[in-house]
Design an enzyme around this catalytic site. Sequence first.
Site, PDB file in Angstrom:
ATOM      1  N   LEU A  67      54.115  47.371  30.479  1.00 33.88           N
ATOM      2  CA  LEU A  67      54.091  45.984  30.907  1.00 33.88           C
ATOM      3  C   LEU A  67      55.164  45.764  31.961  1.00 33.88           C
ATOM      4  O   LEU A  67      56.130  46.516  32.059  1.00 33.88           O
ATOM      5  CB  LEU A  67      54.332  45.053  29.715  1.00 33.88           C
ATOM      6  CG  LEU A  67      53.422  45.255  28.502  1.00 33.88           C
ATOM      7  CD1 LEU A  67      53.787  44.268  27.413  1.00 33.88           C
ATOM      8  CD2 LEU A  67      51.965  45.109  28.882  1.00 33.88           C
ATOM      9  N   THR A  68      54.984  44.698  32.752  1.00 33.28           N
ATOM     10  CA  THR A  68      55.966  44.361  33.774  1.00 33.28           C
ATOM     11  C   THR A  68      57.218  43.798  33.109  1.00 33.28           C
ATOM     12  O   THR A  68      57.177  42.743  32.476  1.00 33.28           O
ATOM     13  CB  THR A  68      55.395  43.331  34.758  1.00 33.28           C
ATOM     14  OG1 THR A  68      54.194  43.851  35.326  1.00 33.28           O
ATOM     15  CG2 THR A  68      56.394  43.032  35.860  1.00 33.28           C
ATOM     16  N   LYS A  69      58.324  44.524  33.244  1.00 31.00           N
ATOM     17  CA  LYS A  69      59.578  44.079  32.641  1.00 31.00           C
ATOM     18  C   LYS A  69      60.431  43.280  33.618  1.00 31.00           C
ATOM     19  O   LYS A  69      61.238  42.464  33.205  1.00 31.00           O
ATOM     20  CB  LYS A  69      60.358  45.289  32.129  1.00 31.00           C
ATOM     21  CG  LYS A  69      59.639  46.070  31.034  1.00 31.00           C
ATOM     22  CD  LYS A  69      60.450  47.257  30.578  1.00 31.00           C
ATOM     23  CE  LYS A  69      59.712  48.039  29.488  1.00 31.00           C
ATOM     24  NZ  LYS A  69      60.468  49.248  29.057  1.00 31.00           N
ATOM     25  N   TRP A 174      54.893  36.623  36.190  1.00 28.58           N
ATOM     26  CA  TRP A 174      56.270  36.271  36.566  1.00 28.58           C
ATOM     27  C   TRP A 174      56.274  35.285  37.727  1.00 28.58           C
ATOM     28  O   TRP A 174      56.698  35.603  38.841  1.00 28.58           O
ATOM     29  CB  TRP A 174      57.059  37.523  36.909  1.00 28.58           C
ATOM     30  CG  TRP A 174      57.286  38.415  35.729  1.00 28.58           C
ATOM     31  CD1 TRP A 174      56.373  39.196  35.089  1.00 28.58           C
ATOM     32  CD2 TRP A 174      58.519  38.603  35.029  1.00 28.58           C
ATOM     33  NE1 TRP A 174      56.954  39.851  34.041  1.00 28.58           N
ATOM     34  CE2 TRP A 174      58.273  39.521  33.978  1.00 28.58           C
ATOM     35  CE3 TRP A 174      59.809  38.084  35.185  1.00 28.58           C
ATOM     36  CZ2 TRP A 174      59.258  39.923  33.092  1.00 28.58           C
ATOM     37  CZ3 TRP A 174      60.796  38.493  34.311  1.00 28.58           C
ATOM     38  CH2 TRP A 174      60.522  39.399  33.278  1.00 28.58           C
TER      39      TRP A 174
END
Length: 291
Positions: A67-69, A174
Site C-alpha cells: 500500500l502507499t505509505k 493521499w
Amino acid sequence: MLPAPLSHSKALGPGVTGPELLNPTSARLERPPQPTAQQPSCGAHSFMVDPAHLEGNPTAGWDPRQLTKNPYVTGTSVMAIKYKDGIMIASDTLAAYGSTKRYKTVQRVFKVNDNVVLGASGEISDHQYIMTLLDELSTEDYRADDGHVKSPQEVYSYLCRVMYNRRNKFDPLWNTLVVGGVNPDGTSFLGCVSMVGTHYTDSHVTTGFANHLARPLFRERQHDDMSEEDALALLHDCLKVCYYRDKQSINKFQVAKCTTTGVNISEPFSLDMKWDYKLFAAPTKWAIGSW
C-alpha cells in the site's frame, strides 16, 4: 436428443481460461471444479486475487500486496472562495517530487461538468484516479440523456464516501479535495474533503499551507456578495502570501471560475512579486540563535 459432450471445447483460448478448462477434461466429473486463480498459461499474474499470492508465500513466487505509505509526487495548497456570481478556485501548477520542483505544468483544478469544479492537493496519481472516477459519473449522465447532471452537493457526497471507503481499507487516497460549483437553483456550493473522509462546507476553504497563511485573509476580506474583481484580487493576494512562504510553490497559477453560465479555467499566469522587504533582506536579524 443430442448426446452429452464428452469433453469441454477448446474455443476458450489459453490466454483467458483458468487451469480447470485449460486442458480437455471429462464433462461428467465426480466433483464440481474447484475455484482457482485464473492464471494465464503465459505465466502472467492471476486475473483474480488469490490469497496465497498476497501473503508472501515463498512457493507462489509473488510479492505481498503493498500500500502507499507516503505520497511521492505532490501538489501544495488549493484555495477557494464564494463570490456574488459563483465560486473561484485557485492553485499553482507545481508537482513536487519530494523537495524537488520536478513538474511545473501540472493542472490541479479540473472541470467535472458544467456545474462543478474540483481542485486537489496531495498525491498527483491519486488525483488522476479520482478524476477517472468522476469522468465515469459524467459519462453515465451523458449516456442517460435525461438532462440531469451531478450537482456540486452530489459530487461532494460521492467523494466523501470514496475517501472514507479507501481510508477504511487502510489504503487512503493521499489527497485533500476542494469541490465547488453552482446548484440548479443558482446558489453557490463550496466544500472540502480530507484523505480520511472528514469534510466541511464554508464560504471559503483551503488546503495545505493555505490553511495557515490564506485563511486569515479570507476571514477578514471575503463575503458572499463580493464582486468578481474583488474576489480575484483577494485570491491573488493569498497566492502571493503562500508563494512567499511555501517552498513547495511556484509563481505559476491557475484560477477556475464556476457560475450559472458554466466553468472557465484560466491559462497559467504569474504574479508580480516584491522581494525587497526589509525582513526579506535580513530574515534572521531578530531571530536569536540563528545563523
